[in-house]
Design an enzyme around this catalytic site. Structure first.
Site, PDB file in Angstrom:
ATOM      1  N   ARG A  42     -29.355  -1.841 -83.717  1.00  0.00           N
ATOM      2  CA  ARG A  42     -30.503  -0.838 -83.511  1.00  0.00           C
ATOM      3  C   ARG A  42     -30.390   0.129 -84.813  1.00  0.00           C
ATOM      4  O   ARG A  42     -29.361   1.071 -84.621  1.00  0.00           O
ATOM      5  CB  ARG A  42     -30.460  -0.115 -82.195  1.00  0.00           C
ATOM      6  CG  ARG A  42     -31.873   0.330 -81.857  1.00  0.00           C
ATOM      7  CD  ARG A  42     -31.807   0.910 -80.461  1.00  0.00           C
ATOM      8  NE  ARG A  42     -30.866   1.931 -80.123  1.00  0.00           N
ATOM      9  CZ  ARG A  42     -30.674   2.422 -78.843  1.00  0.00           C
ATOM     10  NH1 ARG A  42     -31.308   1.911 -77.871  1.00  0.00           N
ATOM     11  NH2 ARG A  42     -29.571   3.183 -78.638  1.00  0.00           N
ATOM     12  N   SER A 111     -37.104  -4.695 -73.188  1.00  0.00           N
ATOM     13  CA  SER A 111     -36.662  -3.453 -72.265  1.00  0.00           C
ATOM     14  C   SER A 111     -37.983  -3.253 -71.194  1.00  0.00           C
ATOM     15  O   SER A 111     -38.995  -3.188 -71.514  1.00  0.00           O
ATOM     16  CB  SER A 111     -36.712  -2.202 -73.039  1.00  0.00           C
ATOM     17  OG  SER A 111     -35.512  -2.201 -74.091  1.00  0.00           O
ATOM     18  N   THR A 137     -29.587   9.641 -71.349  1.00  0.00           N
ATOM     19  CA  THR A 137     -28.666   9.838 -72.160  1.00  0.00           C
ATOM     20  C   THR A 137     -29.221  10.396 -73.591  1.00  0.00           C
ATOM     21  O   THR A 137     -30.647  10.606 -73.438  1.00  0.00           O
ATOM     22  CB  THR A 137     -28.130   8.425 -72.786  1.00  0.00           C
ATOM     23  OG1 THR A 137     -28.943   7.680 -73.344  1.00  0.00           O
ATOM     24  CG2 THR A 137     -27.466   7.663 -71.736  1.00  0.00           C
ATOM     25  N   LYS A 140     -31.552   7.366 -74.755  1.00  0.00           N
ATOM     26  CA  LYS A 140     -32.361   7.017 -73.791  1.00  0.00           C
ATOM     27  C   LYS A 140     -32.911   8.039 -72.741  1.00  0.00           C
ATOM     28  O   LYS A 140     -31.839   8.623 -72.109  1.00  0.00           O
ATOM     29  CB  LYS A 140     -31.908   5.655 -72.978  1.00  0.00           C
ATOM     30  CG  LYS A 140     -31.893   4.505 -74.108  1.00  0.00           C
ATOM     31  CD  LYS A 140     -32.865   3.655 -74.052  1.00  0.00           C
ATOM     32  CE  LYS A 140     -32.636   2.233 -74.610  1.00  0.00           C
ATOM     33  NZ  LYS A 140     -33.875   1.828 -74.800  1.00  0.00           N
ATOM     34  N   VAL A 200     -24.051   1.842 -75.306  1.00  0.00           N
ATOM     35  CA  VAL A 200     -24.020   2.408 -76.828  1.00  0.00           C
ATOM     36  C   VAL A 200     -22.654   3.150 -76.828  1.00  0.00           C
ATOM     37  O   VAL A 200     -21.725   2.978 -77.444  1.00  0.00           O
ATOM     38  CB  VAL A 200     -25.406   3.091 -76.783  1.00  0.00           C
ATOM     39  CG1 VAL A 200     -25.516   3.734 -78.442  1.00  0.00           C
ATOM     40  CG2 VAL A 200     -26.722   2.315 -76.499  1.00  0.00           C
TER      41      VAL A 200
END
Length: 517
Positions: A42, A111, A137, A140, A200
């Site tokens: 990503r 997603s 997060t 996100k 992540v």
């Protein structure tokens, strides 16, 4: 042919977390050595040329280990390097168009944050779903129309399973401290688990990505194979009272037989009952430790057999220690017993209990009827201070069973009659004595007793462990109340501890009064 792929431990990269002395390819290499099974590249800001060059450097690593490489969002980059597939979001190219461009032999994941999005993705042919965001997060955030926490993920997952067979992971704030809780909690009502977790920072920001991946892979494996939730759907259906009583007596025998190596039971408990709970733990065969400081939890956790969290005298100063203790207990898969004392009397207590249940989960909730009602959002039972008042639930067995299913844990509800449930089998316990209500801390001692006994069987038969703790305290109370030395609450308390010390598995088995509810 579409490549095989394993979603057990799904790494999403973030170049912003790569330290100056390493490359992204090195981190991915180390992470795969530690157990990562699929990688998504990503890059939100890289231009096309740089993105393609980075993708090629990662592809050399992933191909070396036979691990699929997916490209986030950028279909053009995936085509340029002939990647194994792509992962797309709700604001990216449509899944149908991506499939038309990439063809049938590429992996396409999507997603989703809501049940409607999951259903649409499945209808459009997604190979897997990335359900989130589980927790907020930095990379996100949860949208305003999505449900928060593992409960929201579970709702989306259960709806997806109603639509048809599908593979899925969850993403967003999942790490080594909460992975088992998330995977246990998000199992469908029929016990179907997500296939894994996507992370992540838990790997990308780790000092040792290989070690971090190993721990996460171990936690996912534990949730899939060894935790009670992974076995509960088939192992404990329709248990008889006789069988669970026999199992509970066996738990008592096991704890009593290890007197030289007593289980260490950590208490994050209230000041009113600290001494009583410590003495009860010792009398029952455990070794208590009262350790509230956040700074010492990492050191303690390696040796703790069970953790009791009791919020009877909750203060803001205690909260960091409780959070740290629960994180560490989850890392070592140590059973946690929660006593949400008086949670219905204030927003402060209630919000903290909701937080720890969402973020960490517990293995046992030990509560009175008023606290169970508060957890269920029911107004059927009222509270006065920390005590339930009134007649209680019209159907107490249904209440404890519903709470058990909601939180994927054992529920012990104390009252005139006590109830224990694993969400499938529910039992009424008729042992106990009115004198227990005449001293402070008798209910808190039940939490201690449950923790002392459940630690031996927390991931095999926690229902038996919880029942052993509950009945041990109640039978001891019955014996103490008829002692010649007992003249009232003041003399009952020491006799109560004495009888816990004298308790044996034979006494428990012959005197427990337990019935299916």
């Amino acid at each position: 042919m579409k490549p095989d792929f394993n979603l057990t431990l799904y790494l999403v990269t973030d170049s912003g977390m790569v330290p100056a002395d390493k490359t992204l390819a090195q981190i991915v290499d180390e992470a795969i050595q530690g157990g990562v099974t699929i990688v998504q590249l990503r890059e939100k800001t890289a231009d096309t040329g740089a993105f393609i060059a980075l993708a090629r450097s990662l592809q050399k690593v992933t191909k070396n280990y036979g691990v699929p490489l997916l490209i986030n969002d950028r279909i053009d980059v995936a085509l340029a390097i002939d990647a194994d597939g792509v992962h797309i979001g709700q604001d990216d190219m449509s899944l149908v168009e991506a499939r038309r461009i990439l063809g049938p032999n590429k992996i396409i994941g999507m997603s989703v944050q809501t049940a409607a999005e999951a259903e649409a993705a499945m209808c459009d042919g997604a190979d897997y779903l990335g359900i989130g965001v589980c927790f907020d997060t930095e990379t996100k955030q949860i949208s305003t129309d999505a449900l928060r926490g593992p409960a929201g993920v579970r709702q989306v997952w259960e709806h997806a399973l109603e639509v048809g067979p599908v593979r899925a992971v969850t993403i967003g704030g999942v790490n080594e401290y909460n992975a088992v809780h998330v995977l246990d909690y998000t199992r469908s009502a029929k016990g179907v688990p997500l296939e894994g977790v996507a992370v992540v920072s838990a790997i990308m920001a780790a000092e040792d990505p290989c070690a971090a991946a190993k721990v996460l892979r171990s936690q996912v494996s534990f949730a899939m194979e060894r935790s009670w939730a992974s076995k509960q759907a088939t192992a404990y259906v329709d248990r008889s009272a006789a069988s669970v009583c026999q199992a509970a007596a066996g738990v008592v025998a096991r704890v009593r037989a290890t007197d030289g190596a007593r289980p260490l039971v950590q208490h994050m408990t209230n000041a009113v009952v600290m001494n009583d709970c410590a003495n009860a733990c010792l009398a029952l065969g455990g070794s208590p430790i009262m350790a509230p400081a956040a700074e010492e939890q990492a050191d303690l956790a390696r040796n703790v057999s069970a953790l009791v969290v009791n919020i009877g005298t909750l203060t803001s100063a205690q909260i960091p220690g409780i959070r740290a203790a629960m994180r560490c207990a989850r890392l070592y898969n140590t059973p946690i017993v929660l006593d949400p004392v008086g949670m219905g009397i204030s927003t402060f207590r209630k919000s903290f209990v909701y937080e720890i249940l969402r973020d960490y989960g517990v293995h046992v909730i030990k509560a009175n009827a008023g606290e169970v009602a508060s957890l269920l959002g029911s107004d059927e039972v009222s509270m006065q201070g920390v005590d339930s008042i009134g007649a209680g639930f019209s159907d107490p067995a249904a209440a404890v069973s519903a709470l058990s299913r909601r939180h994927r844990c054992i529920v012990v509800m104390t009252g005139r009659a006590d109830y224990v449930s694993d969400g499938t089998s529910t039992f009424a316990v008729r042992n106990g004595h009115p004198m227990q209500a005449c001293i402070s801390g008798s209910g808190c001692m039940v939490g201690t007793a449950v923790a002392t006994f459940i630690q031996t069987v927390a991931h095999e038969d926690p229902l038996a462990g919880a029942l052993a703790g509950l009945v041990a305290v109640n039978v001891a109370a019955e014996h103490a109340a008829v002692s010649a030395d007992v003249r009232g609450p003041g003399t009952f308390r020491p006799a109560f501890i004495d009888e816990m010390h004298r308790l044996s598995d034979d006494i428990l088995l012959s005197e427990m009064r337990v019935e299916r509810a």
